[in-house]
Design an enzyme around this catalytic site. Structure first.
Site, PDB file in Angstrom:
ATOM      1  N   ARG A  37     -16.534 -42.749  24.217  1.00 55.55           N
ATOM      2  CA  ARG A  37     -17.169 -43.431  23.095  1.00 55.55           C
ATOM      3  C   ARG A  37     -16.787 -42.810  21.758  1.00 55.55           C
ATOM      4  NH1 ARG A  37     -18.716 -44.796  27.418  1.00 55.55           N
ATOM      5  NH2 ARG A  37     -19.855 -46.716  27.883  1.00 55.55           N
ATOM      6  N   ASP A 144     -35.304 -51.652  16.869  1.00 54.65           N
ATOM      7  CA  ASP A 144     -34.334 -50.877  17.636  1.00 54.65           C
ATOM      8  C   ASP A 144     -33.556 -49.983  16.687  1.00 54.65           C
ATOM      9  OD1 ASP A 144     -33.205 -51.446  20.726  1.00 54.65           O
ATOM     10  OD2 ASP A 144     -31.837 -50.339  19.430  1.00 54.65           O
TER      11      ASP A 144
END
Length: 279
Positions: A37, A144
């Site tokens: 990532r 979120d």
């Protein structure tokens, strides 16, 4: 990554930084996941060395957001853990409205909300299964840490997998076909749910949202260590109205994290309540 793997020291620095901002625990055992990532983000911004990219993350808010988005998990679907939705309409809301008057506001929060399936599921479930829904001002919000997930929630476009647990009649009533296997949630329902950024680990990002009668915080604490869970529990407690309810995932238990909540056992689920006289 095209450059050398992270040194043990750089990996530790990186994982500590991520932990401090999200509560998610990574380390040597997840090195491959972390490096993949990181490599994606470094390629995206044209960086080839970890130190220079790490400096960018710490100084650039946009890249910090993209960096966090790369490490969050957004696996969800409509009507997930349906038993808790039944508990909401059968047990929690009837208890809540006994403390309310007609037309009073009832606030429900999906945190973290991922790409919106849970928040919209709550709205659809109440329209379909709670006869008193029109008698009260029900406010449903989703928040979120992942800004890309919030954009997807606001767009309200979902594929077949996300909709697979919904009865066909519900899918047809609340979603419009958009081609390529996608369906879009109807405008009235989309407008009835708000989506805003918030970080469960940072109380300062939660407090502007006010307090809620019910919070769904499912399947996120399992990614935290003990200290991060305790911090999250305190933030959730503060975000609840006295007498409010917290719904966790089926594999999570607040009794192992905090003694501030009262355990409530109903036919369709176990939930955690902030005591009505809780300070």
């Amino acid at each position: 990554m095209s450059q050398a793997p992270l040194s043990p020291n750089d990996l530790e620095r990186f994982c500590r930084y991520l932990y401090d901002r999200t509560g998610m625990v990574y380390g040597e055992s997840k090195r491959y996941y972390v490096e993949r990532r990181l490599a994606d983000r470094m390629r995206a911004v044209g960086e080839t060395q970890f130190p220079s990219y790490f400096s960018l993350v710490r100084s650039n808010a946009a890249e910090l957001a993209a960096f966090i988005n790369a490490f969050t998990v957004n696996e969800t679907y409509f009507y997930r853990e349906e038993h808790q939705l039944r508990c909401l309409s059968t047990d929690l809301l009837p208890e809540i409205v006994r403390r309310k008057g007609p037309g009073d506001k009832i606030r429900i929060w999906s945190l973290p909300c991922s790409t919106g399936e849970e928040a919209y599921s709550i709205a659809i479930w109440l329209l379909e299964n709670w006869p008193m829904v029109d008698a009260y001002n029900v406010e449903i919000a989703g928040s979120d840490i992942d800004t890309a997930a919030l954009d997807a929630a606001r767009a309200g476009l979902y594929g077949e997998r996300a909709l697979s647990r919904l009865p066909q009649s519900v899918s047809e009533a609340y979603f419009e076909p958009r081609g390529q296997g996608l369906r879009e949630i109807i405008g009235d329902l989309k407008e009835s749910v708000s989506f805003t950024p918030a970080n469960l680990m940072e109380g300062s990002t939660l407090s502007p949202h006010g307090r809620f009668e019910v919070i769904f915080c499912r399947n996120v604490l399992i990614y935290f260590d003990e200290a991060a869970r305790a911090r999250a529990a305190d933030n959730l407690y503060t975000a609840l109205q006295p007498g409010g309810f917290l719904c966790l995932g089926h594999s999570e238990s607040m009794t192992r994290i905090s003694d501030r909540f009262t355990v409530r056992r109903f036919k369709d689920g176990v939930v955690y309540q902030r005591p009505e006289d809780g300070a």
